[in-house]
Motif scaffolding. Sequence first.
Motif, PDB file in Angstrom:
ATOM      1  N   LEU A  16       0.824  -1.205   0.000  1.00 59.53           N
ATOM      2  CA  LEU A  16       0.000   0.000   0.000  1.00 59.53           C
ATOM      3  C   LEU A  16       0.862   1.261   0.000  1.00 59.53           C
ATOM      4  O   LEU A  16       0.482   2.281  -0.609  1.00 59.53           O
TER       5      LEU A  16
ATOM      6  N   SER B 286       0.534   4.207  -2.779  1.00 58.26           N
ATOM      7  CA  SER B 286       0.434   5.622  -2.434  1.00 58.26           C
ATOM      8  C   SER B 286       1.534   6.432  -3.115  1.00 58.26           C
ATOM      9  O   SER B 286       1.294   7.540  -3.607  1.00 58.26           O
TER      10      SER B 286
ATOM     11  N   SER C 161      -9.693  -0.851  -4.796  1.00 61.49           N
ATOM     12  CA  SER C 161      -9.411  -2.242  -4.421  1.00 61.49           C
ATOM     13  C   SER C 161     -10.727  -3.006  -4.388  1.00 61.49           C
ATOM     14  O   SER C 161     -11.673  -2.597  -3.715  1.00 61.49           O
TER      15      SER C 161
ATOM     16  N   ARG D 164     -10.578  -5.536   6.345  1.00 67.20           N
ATOM     17  CA  ARG D 164      -9.676  -4.886   5.394  1.00 67.20           C
ATOM     18  C   ARG D 164      -9.443  -3.405   5.679  1.00 67.20           C
ATOM     19  O   ARG D 164      -8.344  -2.889   5.436  1.00 67.20           O
ATOM     20  N   LYS D 165     -10.454  -2.694   6.175  1.00 63.00           N
ATOM     21  CA  LYS D 165     -10.303  -1.252   6.360  1.00 63.00           C
ATOM     22  C   LYS D 165      -9.141  -0.866   7.276  1.00 63.00           C
ATOM     23  O   LYS D 165      -8.452   0.129   7.001  1.00 63.00           O
TER      24      LYS D 165
ATOM     25  N   HIS E 160      -6.217  -1.977   7.387  1.00 65.10           N
ATOM     26  CA  HIS E 160      -4.996  -1.944   6.590  1.00 65.10           C
ATOM     27  C   HIS E 160      -4.951  -0.693   5.712  1.00 65.10           C
ATOM     28  O   HIS E 160      -3.887  -0.089   5.521  1.00 65.10           O
ATOM     29  N   TYR E 161      -6.098  -0.314   5.146  1.00 62.47           N
ATOM     30  CA  TYR E 161      -6.152   0.847   4.265  1.00 62.47           C
ATOM     31  C   TYR E 161      -6.139   2.166   5.040  1.00 62.47           C
ATOM     32  O   TYR E 161      -5.686   3.181   4.515  1.00 62.47           O
TER      33      TYR E 161
ATOM     34  N   LEU F 219     -10.796   7.250   2.610  1.00 62.75           N
ATOM     35  CA  LEU F 219     -11.236   5.860   2.441  1.00 62.75           C
ATOM     36  C   LEU F 219     -12.758   5.794   2.491  1.00 62.75           C
ATOM     37  O   LEU F 219     -13.384   6.359   3.385  1.00 62.75           O
TER      38      LEU F 219
ATOM     39  N   HIS G  65     -16.064   2.808   1.111  1.00 64.78           N
ATOM     40  CA  HIS G  65     -16.290   1.495   0.500  1.00 64.78           C
ATOM     41  C   HIS G  65     -17.758   1.339   0.139  1.00 64.78           C
ATOM     42  O   HIS G  65     -18.635   2.051   0.638  1.00 64.78           O
TER      43      HIS G  65
ATOM     44  N   TYR H 158     -13.339  -0.742  -2.441  1.00 66.72           N
ATOM     45  CA  TYR H 158     -12.771   0.284  -1.572  1.00 66.72           C
ATOM     46  C   TYR H 158     -12.132   1.360  -2.448  1.00 66.72           C
ATOM     47  O   TYR H 158     -11.423   1.049  -3.411  1.00 66.72           O
TER      48      TYR H 158
ATOM     49  N   MET I  95      -9.771   4.804  -2.280  1.00 59.07           N
ATOM     50  CA  MET I  95      -8.876   5.683  -1.539  1.00 59.07           C
ATOM     51  C   MET I  95      -8.481   6.851  -2.426  1.00 59.07           C
ATOM     52  O   MET I  95      -8.007   6.635  -3.547  1.00 59.07           O
TER      53      MET I  95
END
Length: 245
Positions: A143, A147, A158, A167-168, A170-171, A180, A182, A198, A200
Amino acid sequence: MERRRAPAAPPRYGRRQFWDALYQREGAETREWLGGLSRFLPQLEPELRPGCGNSALSHDLYELGYTDVTSIDFSPACIAAMRARYARCPGLRWAVMDIRALAFPDASFDVVLEKGTLDVLMVEETDPWHVSPQAAAAMRRVLAEVSRVLRPEGCFISITFAQPHFRKPHYAQEAFGWSLRHAACGDGDAGAFHYFLYVMRKGQPLDPRDVALGHRLHQPPPPPAPPPPPAPLEDDEDYLFAIQL
């Protein structure tokens, strides 16, 4: 919510040799792990501005007018097959590359899109509530690279089966410098699998609730609860006669 351990996905999914053998056997025959473009185009198209694996996604986007698309995969067999199949599409570029160390300059792309690729980093995880430090570090490394190659106001998309509470975190890391959000996608049938998209956006702030989720990722898991003490025996209970042989 009950926390259950999930069986680990086959660890071979994380190995280049497995994918090389698969692509050498199947060539550029398309395989859509999370469905084709039509399934998520309504959510995806607002995020794209014209300007891998053996999925047809790159070509489908090309046919829609997105004629500047670079696709990467760590399997040389995959890239060779896809490059040959779509040789007639000059706007499609193909490169052998590791997502953990992208060979692109900083701020190279308006949009980075992955579909099921990050899930490979979790194939050996059996408890999605408590991801191993190794898997969390691998996800963070990828990630951070995404970025880095995004332009200001660029978008990372994603698509995965991973639910937001898994998962959130991690993001939702402030170091990545993106917002972020989703959306759930699916067929609408009661028994159908849902997947999640997701989004970003580089240069926009995270919601404070997502910041809190990101901080939680780096906290150690709580120690297991001690077993309950055995129930005391009644004074007049004959323990031996209570045993059934």
